[in-house]
Design an enzyme around this catalytic site. Structure first.
Site, PDB file in Angstrom:
ATOM      1  N   LEU A 133       0.750  -1.095   0.199  1.00  0.00           N
ATOM      2  CA  LEU A 133       0.056  -0.064  -0.125  1.00  0.00           C
ATOM      3  C   LEU A 133       0.792   1.306   0.150  1.00  0.00           C
ATOM      4  O   LEU A 133       0.826   2.153  -0.687  1.00  0.00           O
ATOM      5  CB  LEU A 133      -0.964  -0.152   1.147  1.00  0.00           C
ATOM      6  N   SER A 134       1.660   1.478   0.684  1.00  0.00           N
ATOM      7  CA  SER A 134       2.706   2.489   1.028  1.00  0.00           C
ATOM      8  C   SER A 134       3.430   2.828   0.019  1.00  0.00           C
ATOM      9  O   SER A 134       4.039   2.065  -0.810  1.00  0.00           O
ATOM     10  CB  SER A 134       3.636   2.479   2.280  1.00  0.00           C
ATOM     11  N   ARG A 274      18.404  -7.091  41.904  1.00  0.00           N
ATOM     12  CA  ARG A 274      19.424  -6.330  41.839  1.00  0.00           C
ATOM     13  C   ARG A 274      19.522  -5.351  42.933  1.00  0.00           C
ATOM     14  O   ARG A 274      18.877  -4.812  43.518  1.00  0.00           O
ATOM     15  CB  ARG A 274      19.223  -5.451  40.659  1.00  0.00           C
ATOM     16  N   GLN A 285      11.505   3.530  46.344  1.00  0.00           N
ATOM     17  CA  GLN A 285      10.258   4.064  45.947  1.00  0.00           C
ATOM     18  C   GLN A 285      10.232   4.524  44.407  1.00  0.00           C
ATOM     19  O   GLN A 285       9.277   4.040  43.936  1.00  0.00           O
ATOM     20  CB  GLN A 285       9.758   5.187  46.957  1.00  0.00           C
ATOM     21  N   GLU A 370       0.797   0.760   9.421  1.00  0.00           N
ATOM     22  CA  GLU A 370      -0.580   0.772   9.576  1.00  0.00           C
ATOM     23  C   GLU A 370      -1.329   1.892  10.116  1.00  0.00           C
ATOM     24  O   GLU A 370      -2.333   1.649  10.842  1.00  0.00           O
ATOM     25  CB  GLU A 370      -1.167  -0.633  10.209  1.00  0.00           C
ATOM     26  N   SER A 373       0.714   7.353  14.814  1.00  0.00           N
ATOM     27  CA  SER A 373       0.006   7.465  15.819  1.00  0.00           C
ATOM     28  C   SER A 373      -0.999   8.922  15.660  1.00  0.00           C
ATOM     29  O   SER A 373      -2.093   8.897  15.964  1.00  0.00           O
ATOM     30  CB  SER A 373       0.626   7.851  17.070  1.00  0.00           C
ATOM     31  N   GLU A 374      -0.301   9.819  14.895  1.00  0.00           N
ATOM     32  CA  GLU A 374      -1.062  11.237  14.547  1.00  0.00           C
ATOM     33  C   GLU A 374      -2.213  10.687  13.532  1.00  0.00           C
ATOM     34  O   GLU A 374      -3.284  11.502  13.575  1.00  0.00           O
ATOM     35  CB  GLU A 374      -0.032  11.912  13.811  1.00  0.00           C
TER      36      GLU A 374
END
Length: 403
Positions: A133-134, A274, A285, A370, A373-374
């Site tokens: 596709l690309s 570790r 913490q 696929e 993110s944008e």
């Protein structure tokens, strides 16, 4: 079973898949060459009937898929499969996913002849598929693709142009290729073709990418295709592409969740043993809170992926939005979790051959392919505004006068 819990059969199947990937598939993956199609691995996926889950109920071999455990059915089953394989062997997961992406259009839209010739060997792992596709100037914007299909007689075309960043290229045996048959028509002028790799005028070049799986570029120099090569209908190829991507986008999220889970478990083991500053790392913490954040985000991503897949299986109307949300959340989360795991492991995680070094290279690409993110954010917003415009608007109370 709801989208937010797995039943005992599904949980057992996931455990079985992890063991299978670790004991049967990882040794084959380790013998493969980075950037090349690992045919023994693909064939093993076929021999183990794992590829059948990609095409359950479609085309030749559907009966064998129907005998699969109920846990493996539908989009949710595909997500569980991809997450489990990714946890133990990303190479096996990627080989399976690429086979599904390339061959699913044949299963869903191919003619009886196309399915008989290509789908059966693809399911068996004997023929490698690719989704083309690309292009250099049209990645996620599929409607802007420029590979031209010029008419050549009554029912044939000649393909001229390029495809780029195509997984499994140039070593695939056949390609699902999207080309422009009607200039200026946007998404409505695209046709999907099944193009065998040995078709005259088709050549390819491997690309050296950060991700270790095979990716290449394809050049089409007047490649002849006919009506017998069309997948679906002429000028309706955009539907073929989007249907395929909507099916696989939630499971891209599952791939990411599998990697995040592997990174999280490696971090739990490392920080528990570790020694640092007179205690175990887990007793600090700052470390404990970081691990808690990693676990929470991973679980949230997993639930969103499962919900999207369950919605797909139920045939709900908002699949595009749910699939985009699942892919966005899961891939961004996996990037965060793997990066945090590297930080907590220190320099050892950057050494070649370390699990996290491998995951660090693998986890980057899913945020792009696929649909980056944008693009997922754009899809989500578009779907939200469309739904809002179609819904009855609530009556807004008149504003009270200010004092």
């Amino acid at each position: 079973m709801t989208a937010f819990s797995l039943n005992p059969e599904q949980t057992a199947w996931c455990a079985e898949l992890r063991t299978l990937a670790d004991e049967r598939l990882r040794p084959l993956a380790e013998k493969g060459e980075p950037g090349r199609v690992n045919r023994p691995l693909v064939e093993a996926l076929g021999e183990l009937s794992l590829l059948d889950h990609l095409f359950a109920g479609e085309g030749p071999g559907a009966a064998s898929a129907a005998r699969a455990p109920h846990a493996a059915s539908g989009a949710l089953g595909l997500c569980l499969l991809r997450e489990s394989l990714a946890y133990a062997c990303t190479e096996a997961e990627t080989a399976l996913a690429l086979q599904g992406l390339g061959a699913h259009p044949v299963a869903a839209y191919g003619s009886a002849g196309q399915r008989e010739q290509w789908l059966a060997p693809a399911r068996a792992g004997r023929a490698v598929a690719a989704f083309a596709l690309s292009e250099p100037g049209a990645g996620s914007d599929a409607a802007a693709l420029a590979l031209r299909a010029a008419p050549d007689g009554a029912s044939s075309w000649r393909l001229t142009g390029e495809k780029c960043w195509i997984s499994n290229a140039p070593e695939a045996d056949f390609y699902t290729v999207f080309a422009r048959t009607t200039p200026g028509a946007g998404a409505r002028g695209v046709t999907a073709f099944l193009v065998p790799a040995d078709r005259a005028g088709l050549t390819g070049t491997p690309l050296d990418m950060l991700s270790p799986h095979p990716i290449g570029a394809l050049a089409f120099d007047g490649v002849t295709v006919t009506g017998d090569d069309v997948l679906g209908e002429p000028d309706r190829g955009f539907r073929v592409a989007m249907t395929t991507l909507n099916r696989f986008r939630p499971s891209v999220g599952a791939f990411a969740v599998g990697m995040a889970g592997a990174a999280l478990d490696a971090t739990l083991a490392h920080t528990a043993r570790r020694d640092a500053f007179g205690a175990k790392l887990k007793d600090l913490q700052a470390v404990a809170h970081q691990v808690a954040e990693m676990a929470t985000r991973t679980e949230a991503a997993r639930l969103l992926v499962h919900a999207a897949a369950a919605a797909y299986d139920r045939g709900e109307p908002d699949i595009a939005r749910r699939a985009a949300m699942a892919k966005l959340m899961a891939t961004e989360t996996a990037q965060y979790v793997v990066d945090a795991a590297v930080q907590l492991h220190g320099a050892r995680a950057l050494q070649r051959g370390h699990l996290l070094e491998h995951l660090y290279r693998e986890v980057r690409a899913p945020r792009i392919y696929e649909g980056a993110s944008e693009v997922q954010r754009t899809i989500i917003a578009k779907e939200l505004y469309a739904a809002n415009a179609a819904a009855p608007q609530p009556v807004t109370p008149a504003e009270e006068p200010s004092a």
